[in-house]
Design a protein around this motif. Structure first.
Motif, PDB file in Angstrom:
ATOM      1  N   GLU A   1      31.369   4.642  36.011  1.00  0.00           N
ATOM      2  CA  GLU A   1      31.671   3.239  35.701  1.00  0.00           C
ATOM      3  C   GLU A   1      32.454   2.608  36.845  1.00  0.00           C
ATOM      4  O   GLU A   1      33.567   3.020  37.159  1.00  0.00           O
ATOM      5  CB  GLU A   1      32.478   3.150  34.404  1.00  0.00           C
ATOM      6  N   ASN A   2      31.832   1.602  37.477  1.00  0.00           N
ATOM      7  CA  ASN A   2      32.489   0.918  38.596  1.00  0.00           C
ATOM      8  C   ASN A   2      32.687  -0.571  38.336  1.00  0.00           C
ATOM      9  O   ASN A   2      33.281  -1.259  39.160  1.00  0.00           O
ATOM     10  CB  ASN A   2      31.663   1.087  39.877  1.00  0.00           C
ATOM     11  N   ARG A   3      32.175  -1.065  37.214  1.00  0.00           N
ATOM     12  CA  ARG A   3      32.196  -2.514  36.981  1.00  0.00           C
ATOM     13  C   ARG A   3      33.348  -2.970  36.097  1.00  0.00           C
ATOM     14  O   ARG A   3      33.719  -4.133  36.109  1.00  0.00           O
ATOM     15  CB  ARG A   3      30.872  -2.946  36.339  1.00  0.00           C
ATOM     16  N   LEU A   4      33.918  -2.051  35.301  1.00  0.00           N
ATOM     17  CA  LEU A   4      34.955  -2.421  34.339  1.00  0.00           C
ATOM     18  C   LEU A   4      36.279  -1.758  34.687  1.00  0.00           C
ATOM     19  O   LEU A   4      36.305  -0.657  35.236  1.00  0.00           O
ATOM     20  CB  LEU A   4      34.535  -1.995  32.925  1.00  0.00           C
ATOM     21  N   PRO A   5      37.396  -2.415  34.362  1.00  0.00           N
ATOM     22  CA  PRO A   5      38.711  -1.761  34.542  1.00  0.00           C
ATOM     23  C   PRO A   5      38.807  -0.520  33.654  1.00  0.00           C
ATOM     24  O   PRO A   5      38.268  -0.492  32.542  1.00  0.00           O
ATOM     25  CB  PRO A   5      39.703  -2.834  34.088  1.00  0.00           C
ATOM     26  N   GLN A   6      39.489   0.509  34.155  1.00  0.00           N
ATOM     27  CA  GLN A   6      39.669   1.743  33.395  1.00  0.00           C
ATOM     28  C   GLN A   6      41.107   2.230  33.535  1.00  0.00           C
ATOM     29  O   GLN A   6      41.819   1.859  34.476  1.00  0.00           O
ATOM     30  CB  GLN A   6      38.724   2.835  33.897  1.00  0.00           C
ATOM     31  N   ASP A   7      41.513   3.065  32.593  1.00  0.00           N
ATOM     32  CA  ASP A   7      42.851   3.663  32.625  1.00  0.00           C
ATOM     33  C   ASP A   7      42.731   5.166  32.473  1.00  0.00           C
ATOM     34  O   ASP A   7      41.858   5.667  31.752  1.00  0.00           O
ATOM     35  CB  ASP A   7      43.725   3.107  31.488  1.00  0.00           C
ATOM     36  N   GLY A   8      43.618   5.876  33.122  1.00  0.00           N
ATOM     37  CA  GLY A   8      43.669   7.335  33.008  1.00  0.00           C
ATOM     38  C   GLY A   8      45.062   7.817  33.325  1.00  0.00           C
ATOM     39  O   GLY A   8      45.970   7.017  33.595  1.00  0.00           O
ATOM     40  N   ARG A   9      45.243   9.118  33.307  1.00  0.00           N
ATOM     41  CA  ARG A   9      46.543   9.689  33.654  1.00  0.00           C
ATOM     42  C   ARG A   9      46.373  11.159  33.989  1.00  0.00           C
ATOM     43  O   ARG A   9      45.400  11.807  33.611  1.00  0.00           O
ATOM     44  CB  ARG A   9      47.560   9.483  32.542  1.00  0.00           C
ATOM     45  N   PHE A  10      47.347  11.688  34.733  1.00  0.00           N
ATOM     46  CA  PHE A  10      47.394  13.122  35.004  1.00  0.00           C
ATOM     47  C   PHE A  10      48.840  13.493  35.318  1.00  0.00           C
ATOM     48  O   PHE A  10      49.715  12.618  35.411  1.00  0.00           O
ATOM     49  CB  PHE A  10      46.444  13.520  36.140  1.00  0.00           C
ATOM     50  N   GLN A  11      49.100  14.775  35.454  1.00  0.00           N
ATOM     51  CA  GLN A  11      50.455  15.263  35.714  1.00  0.00           C
ATOM     52  C   GLN A  11      50.480  16.100  36.978  1.00  0.00           C
ATOM     53  O   GLN A  11      49.499  16.768  37.312  1.00  0.00           O
ATOM     54  CB  GLN A  11      50.957  16.128  34.554  1.00  0.00           C
TER      55      GLN A  11
END
Length: 570
Positions: free
Chosen positions: A256-266
């Protein structure tokens, strides 16, 4: 550099080559000129560079090598980026097995050695060479050719990417094979680049990493103490691989390159766990990523370690001792509201309390606290989430932000039915949060009954105590801004300890007031903000934001410019 200076002093004293008076004179001159100690010694004629190198070599058991007739191998010199070679005055000589031998003028520069080991993956061996010879060798081995292509990604990492014609003519992103991007993202140089970017950000105490696609390069910037700094640029040809690597470690949909996305890691750094919250945004030249670094250790240090004054801590302790009611912290984005609220939650986090939060997004993951993230796409809003929380028998509720009238109404009613509610608002000062709630449709008598404490917060950059300098401020200007105290003023200077910014960390400035019965009567009677603020200042001892900021200036913690920048007359 400090370690080398102390070693040089010790060597000179042992060798009896210089008198203590000469050493003291050189130290004093270095303090004024802010120049390397070695250079001061040589410039003053106390000792020649050759003699000083011989003494250092004998003490540290590091051989001396003159580079004037040394034949360099281009394959070896390309192992070290040009920018690093120039910055640290180093030049690679040979690479045998997994050992890279370099010539350097400062053999105790552990930062240079750590960076070299991280970038090359080799063990580092050193020889001593005169700095002038190293500079000449670096100029010869790393010619500045603006139009040339770099040989390695590591070299591109350290040099600002140049706008070459071939880099502009990229294939459109939707035509690139996804499998090829994934393969590229797993190559050692790309993996090492991302790891190096994270490590440097943590070392420099960055709060955010900005990865910004531009027309001819991928720009990397760090936000340190609230200000953004350019760090380096990555070639445009490696942009997709770098962004794919960030997506993979953040568990973001790589397709997915067209929509804003959220993620996380440590990540784990120096025995600390650091959460990274990742946000992507489609832009003209590719997806921009912002990585927010959230250090959990900041939450357990206590309110007194956040830079709060004794009066502020006392009011906070009174407020959180209440069994129910609402505590509001206001301020703009990035003013430290979340850190303050999480520190309060950490203090309240005991076995006998059920603490539940509803946030967008969940910033810090705290053990022992139930945390819920809103998801508008499935109609899980602050309001609907809050309704569900109230069925979970909570003792303490934290709402990430009161954004609408529905959330405000439910939060107010929850605070009146036995829960301690903590939340944030976007207002300019503490008292304005009263009118904001009323404007959202909450009845004044409900606002008055529920509020326990109001607080407005800002963050001032804290002066670096190792390099701050006294400065004179004209009395006419002090009179104009109402600064009445007679104190010593300081300004930012810049040194290696603070990355030459002049600031190290930030200090909180708070405007805080406990709501008493008379203040509640004023709210019910719809008194004006000016009247309420006047009462809070004169009768309840509330200090407005600028007064609090001026206190930090009086304590020598920040500059007058910084205090004026982050506060407004209220």
């Amino acid at each position: 550099m400090q370690a080398l200076k102390e070693n040089i002093i010790e060597i000179l004293i042992k060798s009896k080559r210089l008198t203590r008076e000469q050493i003291e004179e050189a130290l004093s001159a270095q303090k004024e000129a802010q120049a390397p100690f070695k250079k001061i010694l040589v410039d003053k004629g106390f000792i020649s560079e050759a003699e000083l190198l011989a003494l250092i070599s004998a003490q540290l058991y590091i051989p001396i090598l003159h580079l004037s007739k040394y034949k360099f191998d281009p394959k070896v010199t390309r192992l070290v980026p040009a920018k690093m070679a120039r910055q640290h005055s180093i030049i690679p000589l040979s690479c045998i097995g997994n050992t890279l031998t370099i010539a350097m003028a400062d053999p105790l520069n552990i930062f240079a050695l750590d960076d070299l080991k991280s970038i090359t993956g080799c063990n580092i061996d050193t020889v001593l060479s005169p700095e002038e010879e190293i500079v000449k060798a670096v100029l010869a081995q790393y010619p500045d050719e603006p139009g040339s292509m770099k040989h390695t990604l590591e070299e591109e990492l350290s040099e600002r990417a140049d706008a070459a014609g071939t880099q502009v003519e990229l294939i459109r992103q939707n035509e690139i094979e996804l499998t090829e991007i994934i393969k590229e993202s797993q190559k050692p140089p790309i993996v090492k680049l991302v790891e190096l970017m994270l490590m440097e950000a943590l070392k420099k105490r960055a709060s955010d990493i900005h990865i910004e696609p531009q027309q001819n390069a991928l720009r990397i910037r760090y936000r340190v103490d609230g200000s953004l700094y350019d760090i380096f640029q990555v070639p445009k040809s490696d942009q997709n691989a770098v962004l794919a690597r960030v997506k993979i470690i953040s568990n973001i949909d790589i397709t997915e390159n067209r929509l804003p996305q959220d993620g996380r890691f440590q990540v784990r750094f120096e025995n600390k766990e650091v959460d990274l919250r990742v946000s992507s945004l489609p832009t003209t030249f590719g997806q921009k990523f912002v990585l927010r670094l959230l250090d959990k250790s900041n939450l357990s240090i206590g309110l007194d370690k956040l830079g709060f004054s004794a009066q502020v801590i006392d009011v906070f302790n009174q407020a959180i001792a209440k069994p129910f009611g609402m505590i509001l912290v206001t301020g703009p984005t990035g003013s430290g509201k979340s850190t303050t609220l999480y520190s309060v939650l950490n203090k309240l986090n005991t076995v006998e309390r059920n603490i539940v939060t509803v946030e967008d997004p969940v910033e810090y993951q705290v053990e022992g606290i139930t945390q819920m993230q809103v998801k508008p796409e499935i109609n899980l809003s602050f309001a609907s989430g809050l309704r569900s929380i109230l069925r979970q028998s909570p003792d303490v509720i934290m709402i990430g932000e009161i954004r609408d009238s529905e959330t405000a109404d439910i939060a107010i009613k929850a605070s009146l039915t036995g829960q301690l509610v903590l939340s944030t608002l976007h207002t300019n000062d503490a008292i304005s949060s009263i009118t904001r709630l009323i404007d959202m449709g909450v009845e004044p008598f409900l606002v008055a009954s529920s509020l326990v404490m109001l607080c407005a917060q800002r963050l001032c950059r804290r002066l670096c105590m190792k390099c701050r300098k006294p400065v004179d401020i004209p009395q006419s200007f002090l009179d104009k801004i109402g600064f009445g105290a007679k104190v010593d003023f300081y300004q930012a200077a810049g040194c290696s300890y603070c990355n030459n910014t002049g600031f190290y960390g930030r200090v909180a400035v708070l405007e805080i007031v406990m709501v008493n019965d008379h203040l509640r009567e004023m709210i019910v009677q719809k008194s004006s903000l000016d009247e309420i603020k006047k009462y809070a200042v004169e009768k309840l001892g509330m200090r407005i934001l600028r007064e609090e900021a001026f206190l930090k200036v009086q304590e020598g913690l920040t500059t007058l410019d910084e205090a004026l920048r982050v506060t407004t007359e209220t």
